[in-house]
Design an enzyme around this catalytic site. Structure first.
Site, mmCIF file in Angstrom:
data_model
loop_
_atom_site.group_PDB
_atom_site.id
_atom_site.type_symbol
_atom_site.label_atom_id
_atom_site.label_comp_id
_atom_site.label_asym_id
_atom_site.label_seq_id
_atom_site.Cartn_x
_atom_site.Cartn_y
_atom_site.Cartn_z
ATOM 1 N N VAL A 257 -8.874 42.224 -36.862
ATOM 2 C CA VAL A 257 -10.307 42.533 -36.844
ATOM 3 C C VAL A 257 -10.996 41.176 -36.842
ATOM 4 C CG1 VAL A 257 -12.232 43.544 -38.103
ATOM 5 C CG2 VAL A 257 -10.027 44.693 -38.074
ATOM 6 N N PRO A 258 -11.580 40.801 -35.733
ATOM 7 C CA PRO A 258 -11.953 39.388 -35.541
ATOM 8 C C PRO A 258 -13.166 38.963 -36.352
ATOM 9 C CG PRO A 258 -12.605 40.684 -33.637
ATOM 10 C CD PRO A 258 -11.926 41.630 -34.571
ATOM 11 N N CYS A 259 -12.989 38.879 -37.642
ATOM 12 C CA CYS A 259 -14.110 38.490 -38.482
ATOM 13 C C CYS A 259 -14.479 37.035 -38.230
ATOM 14 C CB CYS A 259 -13.772 38.711 -39.954
ATOM 15 S SG CYS A 259 -12.157 38.121 -40.408
ATOM 16 N N HIS A 260 -13.564 36.278 -37.656
ATOM 17 C CA HIS A 260 -13.873 34.875 -37.393
ATOM 18 C C HIS A 260 -14.847 34.723 -36.238
ATOM 19 C CE1 HIS A 260 -10.409 36.164 -35.069
ATOM 20 N NE2 HIS A 260 -10.730 35.274 -34.166
ATOM 21 N N ARG A 261 -15.123 35.817 -35.532
ATOM 22 C CA ARG A 261 -16.083 35.720 -34.432
ATOM 23 C C ARG A 261 -17.497 36.072 -34.863
ATOM 24 N NH1 ARG A 261 -12.311 38.969 -30.499
ATOM 25 N NH2 ARG A 261 -10.528 37.594 -30.615
#
Length: 290
Positions: A257-261
């Site tokens: 889940v691309p929380c870094h984006r």
DNA sequence: GGAATCATGTGAT
DNA sequence: ATCACATGATTCC
């Protein structure tokens, strides 16, 4: 719960690659304004420029120079794609139905029922294992319904990251089973194996609001980024950007889940549960894959 | 400009 | 009820 099971010593092959690389990332990020040269960085780390270049490139798929360019504020703003398109809507179409390569990890997700969430993992068996990854040691957790958790830590901090994760589902039964989790790890960190015909199964365990936020994140294509307020609008609560930030931070399956984006409004990198350096590293790594 | 300050929704205790 | 937040906008100097 007992995690005395030792992590294999070769979990970070090639010595402390991640350490080296993360130092470089730190230097690059702190001083990107004066564009430090490869020589200067190598001197700071006491390594030869060529050796450093090689290590970094093998890891990130892109040279320190290119990485430097990728962590620049400019680049972050470009990722935000302010060219007039409502990013989340568009990517939803392209990502879930189109043949385009805009989407990245193919993920099917399944949310736990509110009842299961309230039980805080009671009756759930979670298998876990530690595996090397481009971002340090990865802790992978899975139920028989799919991937449930993904955490990161520096070598030696396995216990801390396990407790962080296990505390989220205090009533679950945890079983060390790296044979099972190894398959997930291989799939996740090898972009060649992100295939539409064999989607990665993921179980989202969280409150209703959190799950809505995480689903919104899953719609962000690789090489793109959104702001917290973008996400707030997308889930129909434009004033909840702050709450979104909190929910993003609790995402148990970071990276997938691309929380870094998720970035701050002007493209500034804001916090990351597993360390800001790691967030930068992920963005840089993706820049190399795109 | 940049630091201080406040309005704010949600979840945990 | 109260508190802590991976925010964002506004208001001071």
């Amino acid at each position: 719960m007992n995690i005395t099971t030792s992590v294999p010593t070769d979990i970070t092959p090639h010595g402390s690659d991640y350490e080296t690389v993360s130092r470089v990332v730190e230097i690059l990020t702190e001083d990107y304004r004066d564009q430090p040269s490869l020589d200067a960085i190598a001197r700071q780390l006491g390594q030869s420029p060529t050796q450093l270049q090689k290590t970094f490139t093998r890891w990130a798929g892109l040279s320190p120079k290119a990485f430097l360019q990728a962590v620049t504020l400019d680049h972050a703003k470009r990722l935000l794609g302010r060219e007039g398109m409502p990013l989340l809507e568009t990517s939803y179409e392209l990502g879930l139905s189109g043949p385009g390569r805009l989407h990245d990890l193919f993920v099917t997700h399944e949310a736990m029922s509110p009842g299961e969430w309230k039980a805080r993992g009671a009756g759930l068996t979670i298998r876990y294992g530690f595996h090397p990854s481009p971002f340090g040691v990865a802790l992978v957790m899975a139920t028989d319904r799919g991937l449930a958790g993904l955490a990161f830590n520096d070598a030696g901090q396995e216990k801390a990251s396990f407790e962080d994760m296990a505390g989220r589902w205090p009533n679950a039964l945890f079983v060390e089973d790296s044979a099972t989790t190894a398959g997930y790890a291989a799939r996740i960190f090898n972009s060649d194996r992100w295939r539409p015909d064999e989607p990665l199964r993921v179980v989202l365990i969280g409150s209703d609001f959190q799950i809505r936020v995480w689903q919104a994140l899953l719609k962000i294509p690789m090489g793109k980024a959104v702001t917290y307020s973008d996400v707030a609008c997308d889930i129909g609560q434009p004033t909840a950007s702050r709450a979104v930030g909190a929910a993003v931070g609790r995402n148990p399956i970071s990276f997938v889940v691309p929380c870094h984006r998720a970035l701050g409004k002007g493209g500034t990198l804001t916090g990351y549960h597993w360390g800001l350096t790691r967030k930068r590293a992920m963005l840089g790594w993706e820049a190399g894959k795109a």
